[in-house]
Motif scaffolding. Structure first.
Motif, PDB file in Angstrom:
ATOM      1  N   ILE A  38       0.505  -1.203   0.027  1.00 33.70           N
ATOM      2  CA  ILE A  38      -0.295  -0.103   0.100  1.00 33.70           C
ATOM      3  C   ILE A  38       0.849   1.239  -0.259  1.00 33.70           C
ATOM      4  CG2 ILE A  38      -0.114   0.146   2.674  1.00 33.70           C
ATOM      5  CD1 ILE A  38      -3.056   0.859   1.917  1.00 33.70           C
ATOM      6  N   ILE A  39       2.112   1.745   0.296  1.00 39.07           N
ATOM      7  CA  ILE A  39       3.022   2.461   0.041  1.00 39.07           C
ATOM      8  C   ILE A  39       4.320   2.492  -0.693  1.00 39.07           C
ATOM      9  CG2 ILE A  39       5.142   3.407   1.949  1.00 39.07           C
ATOM     10  CD1 ILE A  39       4.026   2.026   4.322  1.00 39.07           C
ATOM     11  N   LYS A  40       3.747   3.415  -1.192  1.00 39.57           N
ATOM     12  CA  LYS A  40       4.168   3.361  -3.576  1.00 39.57           C
ATOM     13  C   LYS A  40       6.123   3.563  -2.620  1.00 39.57           C
ATOM     14  CE  LYS A  40       4.016   5.196  -7.615  1.00 39.57           C
ATOM     15  NZ  LYS A  40       3.490   6.265  -8.586  1.00 39.57           N
ATOM     16  N   GLU A  41       7.286   3.191  -3.640  1.00 40.65           N
ATOM     17  CA  GLU A  41       8.334   3.346  -3.582  1.00 40.65           C
ATOM     18  C   GLU A  41       8.225   5.004  -4.703  1.00 40.65           C
ATOM     19  OE1 GLU A  41      10.214   0.062  -5.031  1.00 40.65           O
ATOM     20  OE2 GLU A  41      10.172  -0.844  -3.057  1.00 40.65           O
ATOM     21  N   ILE A  42       9.006   5.867  -4.026  1.00 34.89           N
ATOM     22  CA  ILE A  42       9.289   7.278  -4.459  1.00 34.89           C
ATOM     23  C   ILE A  42      10.732   7.619  -4.574  1.00 34.89           C
ATOM     24  CG2 ILE A  42       8.010   8.223  -3.503  1.00 34.89           C
ATOM     25  CD1 ILE A  42       6.712  10.079  -5.901  1.00 34.89           C
ATOM     26  N   ASP A  43      10.843   8.756  -5.454  1.00 36.73           N
ATOM     27  CA  ASP A  43      12.348   9.509  -5.055  1.00 36.73           C
ATOM     28  C   ASP A  43      11.386  10.838  -4.553  1.00 36.73           C
ATOM     29  OD1 ASP A  43      14.665  10.824  -4.177  1.00 36.73           O
ATOM     30  OD2 ASP A  43      15.327  10.597  -5.932  1.00 36.73           O
ATOM     31  N   TYR A  64       1.571   8.384   2.312  1.00 37.96           N
ATOM     32  CA  TYR A  64       3.055   7.060   2.842  1.00 37.96           C
ATOM     33  C   TYR A  64       3.664   7.137   1.440  1.00 37.96           C
ATOM     34  CZ  TYR A  64       0.284   6.921   7.658  1.00 37.96           C
ATOM     35  OH  TYR A  64      -0.287   7.116   8.117  1.00 37.96           O
ATOM     36  N   PHE A  65       5.076   7.215   1.572  1.00 38.49           N
ATOM     37  CA  PHE A  65       5.863   6.680   0.174  1.00 38.49           C
ATOM     38  C   PHE A  65       7.886   6.234   1.118  1.00 38.49           C
ATOM     39  CE2 PHE A  65       3.250  10.850  -1.000  1.00 38.49           C
ATOM     40  CZ  PHE A  65       2.951  10.541  -2.105  1.00 38.49           C
ATOM     41  N   PHE A  66       7.923   5.500   0.629  1.00 35.76           N
ATOM     42  CA  PHE A  66       9.086   4.990   1.046  1.00 35.76           C
ATOM     43  C   PHE A  66      10.070   5.148  -0.214  1.00 35.76           C
ATOM     44  CE2 PHE A  66       7.164   0.877   2.260  1.00 35.76           C
ATOM     45  CZ  PHE A  66       7.706   0.524   3.462  1.00 35.76           C
ATOM     46  N   SER A  67      11.092   5.663   0.447  1.00 42.88           N
ATOM     47  CA  SER A  67      12.063   6.950  -0.300  1.00 42.88           C
ATOM     48  C   SER A  67      13.155   7.116   0.115  1.00 42.88           C
ATOM     49  CB  SER A  67      11.670   8.391   0.215  1.00 42.88           C
ATOM     50  OG  SER A  67      12.365   9.501  -0.441  1.00 42.88           O
ATOM     51  N   PRO A  68      14.365   6.903  -1.157  1.00 41.93           N
ATOM     52  CA  PRO A  68      15.645   7.128  -0.510  1.00 41.93           C
ATOM     53  C   PRO A  68      16.091   8.416   0.156  1.00 41.93           C
ATOM     54  CG  PRO A  68      15.283   6.533  -3.203  1.00 41.93           C
ATOM     55  CD  PRO A  68      14.486   6.571  -2.656  1.00 41.93           C
ATOM     56  N   ARG A  69      16.854   8.396   1.091  1.00 43.44           N
ATOM     57  CA  ARG A  69      18.015   9.426   1.131  1.00 43.44           C
ATOM     58  C   ARG A  69      19.080  10.098   1.075  1.00 43.44           C
ATOM     59  NH1 ARG A  69      17.268  11.603   7.793  1.00 43.44           N
ATOM     60  NH2 ARG A  69      18.598   9.651   7.832  1.00 43.44           N
ATOM     61  N   ASP A  70      19.818  10.809   0.044  1.00 47.50           N
ATOM     62  CA  ASP A  70      20.809  11.395   0.473  1.00 47.50           C
ATOM     63  C   ASP A  70      21.537  12.312   0.517  1.00 47.50           C
ATOM     64  OD1 ASP A  70      20.789   9.920  -2.261  1.00 47.50           O
ATOM     65  OD2 ASP A  70      20.373  10.725  -3.728  1.00 47.50           O
TER      66      ASP A  70
END
Length: 282
Positions: A38-43, A64-70
């Protein structure tokens, strides 16, 4: 979105902080499957917050989102908070999630539209969840990307006012303001009337100023009279309105007639009759 995920009727997604860290973030970072994706992966840091709701898989007032962090710098551990046309700014203290040992850290951030440090504060809020006790040193390279600080963090996005507010690149909310032309702006303006003794009522639009003589002030010229030279107007007795007072009118009339040899003598008749009946005191 709900139909694509085949969610049951009446389903609502309102997880607690512990549930987000234990059942979603930990499983995502460990490459374990999640029962309902239910949580999408996005930058997330490539977009403005008002662009994210339409990208989410599910959500009504929270997304809600899963995101990478730089990293902001290659040799540091500070995260890069620039996003879209603005930036996210941390507010408040970090909150540990999990007891007795913290498994995650919750951080609250506010989105500022425009360039730092003169951005405009908006109503967009983000709660960022990251794993605790993770080595994020710059010497440890993961996936040959020295700028990658975290592979995944979990983010909750919402607006304090509960609506989609959009801002432009200079931090001004996008609202169409009505435009008025010069004609529409002054079409209801009324011009004052000018009352002159012995003349008709004139308006401002019936007068014009003669500025041909630069050595003196402006002169107001009547439209009924045109001349080449400056006309000096002196007060005349015939143009004055003496009002309804008859005594004042007779006094002035007597003064005028005393200097005028051609004035008719009948004008003195009422006063002569009155003086004839006055008693003599000597």
């Amino acid at each position: 979105m709900q139909g694509e995920l085949e969610l049951p009727p009446g389903f609502r997604f309102h997880p607690t902080d512990d549930e987000l860290v234990n059942h979603y973030l930990c499983r995502k970072c460990a490459a374990q499957s999640i029962a309902v994706p239910i949580i999408k992966e996005i930058d997330l840091y490539k977009f403005d917050p008002w662009q994210l709701p339409e990208m989410a898989l599910y959500g009504e007032k929270e997304w809600y989102f899963f995101s990478p962090r730089d990293r902001k710098y290659p040799n540091g551990s500070r995260p890069n908070r620039a996003a879209g046309t603005g930036y996210w700014k941390a507010t408040g203290a970090d909150k540990p999630i999990g007891k007795p040992k913290a498994l995650g850290i919750k951080k609250a951030l506010v989105f500022y539209a425009g360039k730092a440090p003169k951005g405009v504060k908006t109503n967009w809020i983000m709660h960022e969840y990251r794993l605790a006790n993770v080595d994020r040193s710059a010497n440890k390279k993961t996936n040959n990307n020295n700028l990658r600080l975290d592979d995944w963090v979990l983010c909750r996005i919402y607006n304090k006012k509960g609506k989609i507010e959009k801002y432009n690149s200079v931090g001004v909310m996008d609202q169409k303001a009505p435009k008025f032309s010069d004609e529409a702006q002054f079409q209801h303006e009324t011009k004052p009337e000018i009352n002159m003794y012995g003349h008709d009522v004139l308006r401002n639009d019936q007068l014009y100023t003669d500025t041909s003589d630069s050595s003196c002030s402006e002169h107001v010229v009547s439209p009924d009279v045109t001349c080449d030279k400056e006309v000096r107007s002196d007060a005349k007795w015939n143009d004055l309105d003496f009002g309804p007072d008859p005594i004042l009118g007779f006094d002035i009339l007597m003064d005028l007639s005393s200097d005028d040899p051609f004035a008719p003598q009948a004008q003195y008749q009422p006063w002569q009759d009155m003086l004839a009946y006055l008693p003599k005191t000597f």
